[in-house]
Motif scaffolding. Structure first.
Motif, mmCIF file in Angstrom:
data_model
loop_
_atom_site.group_PDB
_atom_site.id
_atom_site.type_symbol
_atom_site.label_atom_id
_atom_site.label_comp_id
_atom_site.label_asym_id
_atom_site.label_seq_id
_atom_site.Cartn_x
_atom_site.Cartn_y
_atom_site.Cartn_z
ATOM 1 N N GLU A 281 44.522 42.740 39.088
ATOM 2 C CA GLU A 281 42.840 41.943 38.790
ATOM 3 C C GLU A 281 42.608 42.325 37.834
ATOM 4 O O GLU A 281 41.319 41.809 37.125
ATOM 5 C CB GLU A 281 42.198 42.203 40.121
ATOM 6 C CG GLU A 281 42.896 41.159 41.349
ATOM 7 C CD GLU A 281 41.754 42.007 42.476
ATOM 8 O OE1 GLU A 281 41.068 40.601 43.365
ATOM 9 O OE2 GLU A 281 41.524 42.592 42.582
ATOM 10 N N SER A 285 40.110 39.689 36.081
ATOM 11 C CA SER A 285 39.132 39.397 36.388
ATOM 12 C C SER A 285 38.190 38.767 35.367
ATOM 13 O O SER A 285 38.439 39.804 34.696
ATOM 14 C CB SER A 285 38.528 40.523 37.850
ATOM 15 O OG SER A 285 39.541 40.649 39.169
ATOM 16 N N SER A 310 43.235 34.643 46.624
ATOM 17 C CA SER A 310 42.465 33.452 47.243
ATOM 18 C C SER A 310 40.915 33.464 46.554
ATOM 19 O O SER A 310 40.536 32.343 47.097
ATOM 20 C CB SER A 310 42.734 33.000 48.632
ATOM 21 O OG SER A 310 44.232 32.861 48.930
ATOM 22 N N SER A 312 39.750 33.983 44.088
ATOM 23 C CA SER A 312 39.060 34.463 42.854
ATOM 24 C C SER A 312 39.701 32.959 42.275
ATOM 25 O O SER A 312 39.234 32.850 41.458
ATOM 26 C CB SER A 312 38.868 35.139 41.915
ATOM 27 O OG SER A 312 38.443 36.620 42.749
ATOM 28 N N PHE A 313 41.612 32.918 42.851
ATOM 29 C CA PHE A 313 42.334 31.899 42.226
ATOM 30 C C PHE A 313 42.699 31.005 43.580
ATOM 31 O O PHE A 313 42.220 31.203 44.641
ATOM 32 C CB PHE A 313 43.342 32.473 42.152
ATOM 33 C CG PHE A 313 42.928 33.439 40.516
ATOM 34 C CD1 PHE A 313 42.688 33.426 39.463
ATOM 35 C CD2 PHE A 313 42.880 34.536 41.034
ATOM 36 C CE1 PHE A 313 42.124 34.284 38.307
ATOM 37 C CE2 PHE A 313 41.673 35.534 40.225
ATOM 38 C CZ PHE A 313 42.436 35.427 38.972
ATOM 39 N N LYS A 314 43.734 29.651 43.059
ATOM 40 C CA LYS A 314 44.215 28.691 43.972
ATOM 41 C C LYS A 314 45.179 29.216 43.719
ATOM 42 O O LYS A 314 45.824 29.761 43.750
ATOM 43 C CB LYS A 314 43.198 27.726 43.678
ATOM 44 C CG LYS A 314 42.083 26.715 44.619
ATOM 45 C CD LYS A 314 41.557 25.579 43.505
ATOM 46 C CE LYS A 314 40.665 25.522 44.177
ATOM 47 N NZ LYS A 314 40.349 23.840 43.220
ATOM 48 N N PHE A 341 49.500 31.790 41.559
ATOM 49 C CA PHE A 341 47.987 31.380 41.571
ATOM 50 C C PHE A 341 47.760 31.443 40.539
ATOM 51 O O PHE A 341 48.383 31.581 39.637
ATOM 52 C CB PHE A 341 47.184 32.656 41.845
ATOM 53 C CG PHE A 341 47.652 32.887 43.161
ATOM 54 C CD1 PHE A 341 46.324 32.610 44.854
ATOM 55 C CD2 PHE A 341 48.919 33.840 44.173
ATOM 56 C CE1 PHE A 341 46.669 32.887 45.710
ATOM 57 C CE2 PHE A 341 48.993 34.417 45.393
ATOM 58 C CZ PHE A 341 47.621 33.885 45.975
ATOM 59 N N PHE A 342 46.280 30.493 40.332
ATOM 60 C CA PHE A 342 46.320 29.513 38.947
ATOM 61 C C PHE A 342 44.385 29.751 38.929
ATOM 62 O O PHE A 342 43.422 29.453 40.409
ATOM 63 C CB PHE A 342 46.162 28.220 38.675
ATOM 64 C CG PHE A 342 46.144 27.507 39.982
ATOM 65 C CD1 PHE A 342 45.205 26.838 39.562
ATOM 66 C CD2 PHE A 342 46.899 26.971 40.903
ATOM 67 C CE1 PHE A 342 44.541 24.965 40.438
ATOM 68 C CE2 PHE A 342 46.802 26.138 41.569
ATOM 69 C CZ PHE A 342 45.006 25.565 41.951
ATOM 70 N N SER A 343 43.909 29.985 37.907
ATOM 71 C CA SER A 343 42.409 30.238 38.091
ATOM 72 C C SER A 343 41.879 28.241 37.861
ATOM 73 O O SER A 343 42.594 27.481 37.293
ATOM 74 C CB SER A 343 42.210 30.146 36.858
ATOM 75 O OG SER A 343 42.214 30.188 34.858
ATOM 76 N N SER A 344 40.612 28.183 37.664
ATOM 77 C CA SER A 344 39.643 27.369 38.204
ATOM 78 C C SER A 344 39.701 26.396 36.863
ATOM 79 O O SER A 344 39.845 25.506 36.807
ATOM 80 C CB SER A 344 38.298 26.980 38.711
ATOM 81 O OG SER A 344 37.671 27.659 37.038
#
Length: 386
Positions: A281, A285, A310, A312-314, A341-344
């Protein structure tokens, strides 16, 4: 003046009134709990489990076990609520049923329903593979399927150097350790795009092969820089089939030993993975680059690592996957421990488990991503890890 006096009188009396009300509520709750102890305990257990799964603020190993038991907690909660309804305890029973309904967003982590309606039409999709290859060399069954694994970026765990894989990519990062006299095993990240910065680490392990670690790479993707992490969290070495075989053979002493050993390994796994996740992280982050995190997490979707990420990420499979997407090709088969997982900044277009690839004890996970708003001002050459 009289108003001020009454105000201060109320101010002094109010705490005692609140305290008295709390005592009365606790007395009523204790009375009800004494009347229906099993039902109330099941609802309390469901509430605590849901709270940890929604927001895993405690990283103690006990929390890991509690979160993992969510399906069991839901069954107990349904049973307890139904029993209380039968006993005409309608208010508490209703609260219990509401808690069960509130657990379904967490259950969705387990099942891909593909409710995503937002689609971005673009030819610039980034195809990402994550695969625990179990060294490859031990199994040659799937040698004719190497081309199916071709992608833009590939993250391998338990990787041994393999020409069938490497000839498909232009750039690579390997972080390997000596597994035995014949080969090295570890992590590998391959990319069709230039790798402009990287950091990798293999975590020390007192016993067993040192193959767990992570690779963090900044990759020049078109006019952008993206950050991709390949992670292989602590492997517990739990083999359920040994317990099952002991039980089938009537070796109850051996069965008990396997159960205790499994519990101990799972406890250690929760402790180590929590620390490892914190280190990962620190690289993702607040990253100024779009992030994708792939790997073998060695935890179910109800685990601490999944729950913490989850926040911070989807999760790609949770967003657009279909079915259960189990990724383990051995006992226990019914788990999904390999994730992406992936960021916005990303829109995930597809994510699926390649269950027809049987060259490992894991199945590969493939996903396709599109950048929502490419940042054309990004200077790829000067990209650096935060």
């Amino acid at each position: 003046m009289i108003l001020y006096i009454r105000f201060f009188q109320i101010l002094f009396v109010l705490p005692s009134l609140i305290f008295s009300m709390v005592i009365d509520w606790l007395r009523i709750a204790y009375h009800k709990f004494s009347e229906f102890p099993i039902a109330y305990t099941s609802l309390l257990y469901l509430f605590i489990t849901m709270a940890f799964c929604h927001y895993p603020i405690f990283d103690h190993w006990v929390t890991g076990f509690i979160m993992m038991s969510l399906p069991l907690a839901i069954i107990f909660g349904l049973g307890g609520s139904s029993y209380l309804l039968y006993k005409n305890q309608k208010m508490v029973a209703t609260i219990g049923f509401i808690w069960v309904l509130l657990a379904f967003p967490i259950i969705k982590r387990l099942v891909g329903i593909n409710q995503n309606t937002e689609q971005i039409t673009s030819l610039n999709t980034l195809k990402v593979l994550s695969f625990n290859g179990e060294c490859f060399a031990e199994n040659n069954e799937g040698n004719n399927k190497w081309a199916v694994l071709k992608s833009d970026i590939a993250c391998f765990q338990e990787y041994s150097p393999n020409q069938n894989v490497e000839i498909q990519f232009k750039n690579k990062i390997e972080k390997l350790t000596e597994f035995d006299e014949c080969r090295s095993v570890g992590l590998a990240l391959f990319s069709q795009y230039p790798i402009v910065n990287q950091y990798s680490k293999i975590w020390d392990k007192a016993y067993g092969p040192k193959i767990n670690g992570f690779i963090c790479a900044d990759i020049a993707y078109g006019n952008d820089t993206v950050r991709v992490v390949n992670a292989h969290l602590w492997s517990m070495g739990v083999r359920i089939n040994q317990s099952i075989d002991a039980l089938k053979n009537g070796e109850f002493k051996q069965f008990a030993f396997e159960i205790v050993d499994t519990f101990q390994k799972m406890k250690e796994g929760f402790e180590y993975r929590n620390d490892q996740l914190k280190e990962i992280e620190s690289y993702v982050s607040g990253s100024k680059y779009p992030v994708i995190i792939c790997g073998d997490f060695n935890e179910t979707p109800f685990g601490y690592a999944y729950g913490k990420l989850s926040l911070s990420f989807k999760n790609a499979f949770e967003e657009v996957g279909k079915g259960l997407g189990f990724t383990l090709n051995r006992q226990p088969y019914c788990v999904r421990i390999d994730q992406q997982f992936f960021s916005s900044e990303w829109q995930v277009q597809s994510c699926y488990t390649m269950s027809d690839i049987n060259m490992s004890d894991h199945f590969p996970v493939m996903a396709e991503y599109v950048l929502k708003k490419p940042n054309k001002s990004t200077n790829n050459i000067l990209a650096s890890i935060l």
